[in-house]
Scaffold this motif. Structure first.
Motif, PDB file in Angstrom:
ATOM      1  N   LEU A  33       1.586 -27.132  17.120  1.00  0.00           N
ATOM      2  CA  LEU A  33       2.239 -26.818  18.378  1.00  0.00           C
ATOM      3  C   LEU A  33       3.594 -26.213  18.047  1.00  0.00           C
ATOM      4  CD1 LEU A  33       2.687 -26.943  21.477  1.00  0.00           C
ATOM      5  CD2 LEU A  33       3.564 -29.277  21.145  1.00  0.00           C
ATOM      6  N   VAL A  34       3.842 -24.997  18.515  1.00  0.00           N
ATOM      7  CA  VAL A  34       5.123 -24.324  18.332  1.00  0.00           C
ATOM      8  C   VAL A  34       5.734 -24.118  19.710  1.00  0.00           C
ATOM      9  CG1 VAL A  34       6.260 -22.200  17.593  1.00  0.00           C
ATOM     10  CG2 VAL A  34       4.444 -23.186  16.193  1.00  0.00           C
ATOM     11  N   GLN A  35       7.016 -24.477  19.846  1.00  0.00           N
ATOM     12  CA  GLN A  35       7.681 -24.385  21.146  1.00  0.00           C
ATOM     13  C   GLN A  35       8.903 -23.482  21.079  1.00  0.00           C
ATOM     14  OE1 GLN A  35       8.305 -28.628  21.924  1.00  0.00           O
ATOM     15  NE2 GLN A  35       6.596 -28.612  23.366  1.00  0.00           N
ATOM     16  N   ILE A  36       9.075 -22.671  22.118  1.00  0.00           N
ATOM     17  CA  ILE A  36      10.247 -21.817  22.288  1.00  0.00           C
ATOM     18  C   ILE A  36      11.022 -22.390  23.463  1.00  0.00           C
ATOM     19  CG2 ILE A  36      11.089 -19.468  22.582  1.00  0.00           C
ATOM     20  CD1 ILE A  36       9.246 -19.810  20.179  1.00  0.00           C
ATOM     21  N   ALA A  37      12.214 -22.894  23.220  1.00  0.00           N
ATOM     22  CA  ALA A  37      12.932 -23.637  24.258  1.00  0.00           C
ATOM     23  C   ALA A  37      14.267 -22.995  24.597  1.00  0.00           C
ATOM     24  CB  ALA A  37      13.162 -25.082  23.803  1.00  0.00           C
ATOM     25  N   ALA A  38      14.628 -23.091  25.858  1.00  0.00           N
ATOM     26  CA  ALA A  38      15.954 -22.703  26.354  1.00  0.00           C
ATOM     27  C   ALA A  38      16.190 -23.494  27.637  1.00  0.00           C
ATOM     28  CB  ALA A  38      16.041 -21.203  26.594  1.00  0.00           C
ATOM     29  N   VAL A  39      17.385 -23.373  28.180  1.00  0.00           N
ATOM     30  CA  VAL A  39      17.703 -24.144  29.374  1.00  0.00           C
ATOM     31  C   VAL A  39      17.433 -23.362  30.649  1.00  0.00           C
ATOM     32  CG1 VAL A  39      19.368 -25.649  28.253  1.00  0.00           C
ATOM     33  CG2 VAL A  39      20.131 -23.454  29.172  1.00  0.00           C
ATOM     34  N   SER A  40      16.945 -22.114  30.519  1.00  0.00           N
ATOM     35  CA  SER A  40      16.544 -21.340  31.684  1.00  0.00           C
ATOM     36  C   SER A  40      15.412 -20.401  31.288  1.00  0.00           C
ATOM     37  CB  SER A  40      17.716 -20.521  32.249  1.00  0.00           C
ATOM     38  OG  SER A  40      18.039 -19.450  31.386  1.00  0.00           O
ATOM     39  N   GLU A  41      14.623 -19.986  32.256  1.00  0.00           N
ATOM     40  CA  GLU A  41      13.494 -19.097  31.989  1.00  0.00           C
ATOM     41  C   GLU A  41      13.965 -17.757  31.439  1.00  0.00           C
ATOM     42  OE1 GLU A  41       9.654 -17.155  34.353  1.00  0.00           O
ATOM     43  OE2 GLU A  41      10.902 -18.682  35.321  1.00  0.00           O
ATOM     44  N   THR A  42      15.080 -17.244  31.953  1.00  0.00           N
ATOM     45  CA  THR A  42      15.620 -15.964  31.477  1.00  0.00           C
ATOM     46  C   THR A  42      15.968 -16.031  30.000  1.00  0.00           C
ATOM     47  OG1 THR A  42      16.522 -15.493  33.676  1.00  0.00           O
ATOM     48  CG2 THR A  42      17.418 -14.239  31.825  1.00  0.00           C
ATOM     49  N   GLN A  43      16.600 -17.128  29.585  1.00  0.00           N
ATOM     50  CA  GLN A  43      16.949 -17.284  28.182  1.00  0.00           C
ATOM     51  C   GLN A  43      15.699 -17.366  27.311  1.00  0.00           C
ATOM     52  OE1 GLN A  43      19.520 -20.696  27.886  1.00  0.00           O
ATOM     53  NE2 GLN A  43      21.334 -19.566  28.527  1.00  0.00           N
ATOM     54  N   THR A  44      14.677 -18.065  27.759  1.00  0.00           N
ATOM     55  CA  THR A  44      13.451 -18.211  26.975  1.00  0.00           C
ATOM     56  C   THR A  44      12.813 -16.865  26.694  1.00  0.00           C
ATOM     57  OG1 THR A  44      13.073 -20.362  28.001  1.00  0.00           O
ATOM     58  CG2 THR A  44      11.212 -19.371  26.855  1.00  0.00           C
ATOM     59  N   LYS A  45      12.898 -15.933  27.648  1.00  0.00           N
ATOM     60  CA  LYS A  45      12.283 -14.613  27.487  1.00  0.00           C
ATOM     61  C   LYS A  45      12.902 -13.818  26.350  1.00  0.00           C
ATOM     62  CE  LYS A  45      10.588 -13.994  32.225  1.00  0.00           C
ATOM     63  NZ  LYS A  45      10.700 -13.208  33.484  1.00  0.00           N
ATOM     64  N   ASN A  46      14.134 -14.156  25.978  1.00  0.00           N
ATOM     65  CA  ASN A  46      14.777 -13.446  24.872  1.00  0.00           C
ATOM     66  C   ASN A  46      13.966 -13.560  23.584  1.00  0.00           C
ATOM     67  OD1 ASN A  46      16.956 -12.696  26.465  1.00  0.00           O
ATOM     68  ND2 ASN A  46      18.162 -14.490  25.904  1.00  0.00           N
ATOM     69  N   THR A  47      13.324 -14.694  23.382  1.00  0.00           N
ATOM     70  CA  THR A  47      12.481 -14.889  22.208  1.00  0.00           C
ATOM     71  C   THR A  47      11.009 -14.684  22.548  1.00  0.00           C
ATOM     72  OG1 THR A  47      14.064 -16.452  21.263  1.00  0.00           O
ATOM     73  CG2 THR A  47      11.827 -16.534  20.397  1.00  0.00           C
ATOM     74  N   TRP A  48      10.608 -15.110  23.738  1.00  0.00           N
ATOM     75  CA  TRP A  48       9.187 -15.077  24.107  1.00  0.00           C
ATOM     76  C   TRP A  48       8.644 -13.654  24.211  1.00  0.00           C
ATOM     77  CZ3 TRP A  48       5.481 -18.363  23.711  1.00  0.00           C
ATOM     78  CH2 TRP A  48       4.283 -18.184  24.409  1.00  0.00           C
ATOM     79  N   SER A  49       9.380 -12.752  24.795  1.00  0.00           N
ATOM     80  CA  SER A  49       8.893 -11.386  24.987  1.00  0.00           C
ATOM     81  C   SER A  49       8.631 -10.671  23.663  1.00  0.00           C
ATOM     82  CB  SER A  49       9.878 -10.583  25.839  1.00  0.00           C
ATOM     83  OG  SER A  49       9.948 -11.129  27.144  1.00  0.00           O
ATOM     84  N   PRO A  50       9.565 -10.664  22.709  1.00  0.00           N
ATOM     85  CA  PRO A  50       9.253 -10.016  21.428  1.00  0.00           C
ATOM     86  C   PRO A  50       8.157 -10.736  20.648  1.00  0.00           C
ATOM     87  CG  PRO A  50      11.425 -11.045  21.355  1.00  0.00           C
ATOM     88  CD  PRO A  50      10.992 -11.069  22.777  1.00  0.00           C
ATOM     89  N   LEU A  51       8.047 -12.059  20.825  1.00  0.00           N
ATOM     90  CA  LEU A  51       6.975 -12.783  20.153  1.00  0.00           C
ATOM     91  C   LEU A  51       5.608 -12.264  20.613  1.00  0.00           C
ATOM     92  CD1 LEU A  51       6.708 -16.493  19.303  1.00  0.00           C
ATOM     93  CD2 LEU A  51       4.933 -15.541  20.755  1.00  0.00           C
ATOM     94  N   LEU A  52       5.448 -12.053  21.921  1.00  0.00           N
ATOM     95  CA  LEU A  52       4.171 -11.535  22.441  1.00  0.00           C
ATOM     96  C   LEU A  52       3.907 -10.125  21.913  1.00  0.00           C
ATOM     97  CD1 LEU A  52       4.217 -12.716  26.184  1.00  0.00           C
ATOM     98  CD2 LEU A  52       2.978 -13.733  24.255  1.00  0.00           C
ATOM     99  N   GLU A  53       4.959  -9.316  21.800  1.00  0.00           N
ATOM    100  CA  GLU A  53       4.776  -7.965  21.269  1.00  0.00           C
ATOM    101  C   GLU A  53       4.298  -8.001  19.824  1.00  0.00           C
ATOM    102  OE1 GLU A  53       7.942  -5.197  21.750  1.00  0.00           O
ATOM    103  OE2 GLU A  53       8.434  -5.886  23.763  1.00  0.00           O
ATOM    104  N   MET A  54       4.878  -8.886  19.019  1.00  0.00           N
ATOM    105  CA  MET A  54       4.503  -8.985  17.606  1.00  0.00           C
ATOM    106  C   MET A  54       3.060  -9.445  17.426  1.00  0.00           C
ATOM    107  SD  MET A  54       7.958 -10.700  16.007  1.00  0.00           S
ATOM    108  CE  MET A  54       9.557  -9.972  16.306  1.00  0.00           C
ATOM    109  N   LEU A  55       2.529 -10.175  18.407  1.00  0.00           N
ATOM    110  CA  LEU A  55       1.158 -10.682  18.300  1.00  0.00           C
ATOM    111  C   LEU A  55       0.114  -9.648  18.717  1.00  0.00           C
ATOM    112  CD1 LEU A  55       1.584 -14.346  19.611  1.00  0.00           C
ATOM    113  CD2 LEU A  55       1.103 -13.622  17.270  1.00  0.00           C
ATOM    114  N   GLN A  56       0.562  -8.512  19.243  1.00  0.00           N
ATOM    115  CA  GLN A  56      -0.374  -7.453  19.613  1.00  0.00           C
ATOM    116  C   GLN A  56      -0.582  -6.545  18.403  1.00  0.00           C
ATOM    117  OE1 GLN A  56      -1.811  -7.545  22.580  1.00  0.00           O
ATOM    118  NE2 GLN A  56      -0.496  -9.197  23.338  1.00  0.00           N
ATOM    119  N   GLY A  57      -1.831  -6.431  17.935  1.00  0.00           N
ATOM    120  CA  GLY A  57      -2.087  -5.558  16.802  1.00  0.00           C
ATOM    121  C   GLY A  57      -2.945  -6.221  15.741  1.00  0.00           C
ATOM    122  N   PRO A  58      -2.699  -5.886  14.470  1.00  0.00           N
ATOM    123  CA  PRO A  58      -3.565  -6.368  13.385  1.00  0.00           C
ATOM    124  C   PRO A  58      -3.678  -7.878  13.287  1.00  0.00           C
ATOM    125  CG  PRO A  58      -2.114  -4.614  12.624  1.00  0.00           C
ATOM    126  CD  PRO A  58      -1.658  -4.981  13.989  1.00  0.00           C
TER     127      PRO A  58
END
Length: 462
Positions: A33-58
């Motif tokens: 289980l890997v968790q990306i945590a912040a105190v607001s949804e906007t802050q979480t997206k700072n890491t979550w959005s690029p993580l999803l991009e990196m998972l697209q592809g090979p």
């Protein structure tokens, strides 16, 4: 890092025939289980959005069953998830890896400190790890990022019981001038590293310069967000860039050189954390400050019933008189009256600088001397801002200087702790002020000047 911890061979699994380490993924030991945590949804997206991009592809082809979704990621075994919930909700989770993002915003008012504590405990129970990714924090807010920086300072000072913290802070040079374009771009290029467009990266530094120079941008916020400089609380006496700007760790005060001493003592308190005891030296010739000793109460149960090691303090003072040519010493005698009297008896006669005829060392920082105290504090601060002094870069002295808070009095600005029972001490700062006042008085008496040989006739032999 979150993706690698979720999928990669990060756990030690012995050695191969060539003697190289071998790893295995968490999935061979437990469901990761890997968790990306912040105190607001906007802050979480700072890491979550690029993580999803990196998972697209090979990576999807390499790991059948991997399914990146907007709100979570299904792993072949396990999952990656963003969380913004309270610490009470995440208690009991067992993350193998957790990202604590923008922890300069994790404070007690939004329960960020409690969330960080809970996530670290959860990860520790299964041998997992956590990583913080903050911007520069504002001192005095009590954020998670500030607490981690304080932990790192304790490790460097040898005051921590554990050293299991890797701390990497890339900060623009303290002399960076935000009003000068060349200096500002140079500072930004250093801070952003390979990401800066000047270094072949994607960050447009011209846009950042324009943002910093926008009149609506607060200079302190700009320093924290763009230059990664830990600046100061709103009531700080001296800012971090100002103090860092006069650091000179390469300067060495040699044996037998003329110095003055500043001393601030303490004794055990019935309530709260006992104040520290500090001894600071200052070379008369150039005004270089250096910490000779600071004795502080350890944190937690290790500090219970702690008392200042008086014998160690007295030995440090005597060592200073033996090692250097001490021409003056100013000491706040509060709670140390008998020891200060002894120093006056033992060393007072040979001091070239004296606080008074009756008491050559005694220099009160309390009582009815508010005018003198205010002037001494102002002299010190002005000398820092104008670059007229330097210091040895001691993390202890730096911490005490930055802990000092401005307080208005009838006579002018004085300094105190953030509150009377605060564990954030300022005693080394007081000792430094006393040492600097002694140096100012010594220079007024003509001490510290380099001696030059007498000129004479030149005799030429033929």
């Amino acid at each position: 890092m979150a993706i690698v911890e979720a999928l990669g061979p990060v756990l030690p699994d012995g050695w191969d025939a060539a003697g190289q380490p071998v790893g295995k993924p968490w999935s061979e030991v437990r469901t990761p289980l890997v968790q990306i945590a912040a105190v607001s949804e906007t802050q979480t997206k700072n890491t979550w959005s690029p993580l999803l991009e990196m998972l697209q592809g090979p990576v999807i082809d390499a790991y059948p069953g991997l399914e990146p979704l907007d709100t979570f990621v299904n792993l072949p075994r396990g999952r990656i998830e963003p969380i913004t919930s309270s610490a009470r909700t995440v208690k009991g989770n067992k993350p193998v890896f957790a990202v604590l993002d923008q922890t300069e915003e994790w404070v007690r008012s939004n329960r960020g400190n409690r969330l960080a504590e809970t996530m670290r405990i959860n990860a520790a129970k299964i041998g997992g790890t956590t990583i913080e990714s903050p911007n520069a924090f504002i001192p005095g807010e009590g954020s998670v990022a500030e607490e981690s920086a304080a932990f790192w300072a304790k490790i460097r000072e040898g005051r921590a019981r554990d050293d299991g913290l890797f701390y990497d802070h890339r900060e623009a040079p303290p002399e960076t001038d935000m009003t000068d374009r060349v200096s500002l771009v140079s500072g930004l290029s250093y801070t952003y590293g390979d990401s800066a467009d000047r270094n072949g990266g994607h960050v447009d530094l011209d846009t950042i310069v324009a943002t910093i120079w926008d009149p609506s941008t607060d200079p302190q916020t700009a320093r924290a967000d763009f230059l990664n400089q830990i600046t100061h609380a709103s009531d700080s006496w001296i800012s971090q860039p100002e103090w860092a700007g006069v650091a000179a760790a390469d300067k060495v005060v040699g044996r037998g050189e003329e110095i003055v001493l500043g001393f601030d003592g303490s004794r055990r308190r019935n309530r709260g954390v006992t104040d520290a005891t500090a001894l600071v030296g200052c070379r008369v010739s150039d005004g270089h400050l250096f910490l000779l000793g600071c004795w502080e109460q350890p944190d937690g149960p290790f500090g219970q019933d702690w008392q200042v090691p008086t014998i160690e303090v007295l030995a440090a003072v005597e060592d200073a008189f033996r090692e250097y040519k001490v021409v003056g010493m100013y000491a706040d005698p509060a709670r140390w009256e008998s020891h200060v009297a002894r120093w006056e008896a033992d060393h007072g006669r040979r001091l070239k600088l004296k606080s008074s005829v009756q008491h050559p060392i005694e220099w009160w920082m309390t009582g009815g001397r508010s005018n003198q105290i205010v002037r001494a504090l102002e002299k010190f601060r002005s000398s820092v801002v104008d670059g007229e002094l330097s210091h040895d870069g001691s993390s202890v002295l730096t911490r005490h200087i930055l802990n000092s808070r401005r307080r208005e009095s009838r006579s002018g600005i004085q300094i105190m702790k953030e509150h009377p029972d605060s564990p954030k001490k300022i005693d080394a700062a007081i000792a430094a002020v006393l040492a600097w006042q002694a140096r100012v008085d010594a220079m007024a008496k003509g001490l510290g000047k380099k001696k030059t040989g007498k000129s004479g006739r030149v005799v030429v032999l033929r």
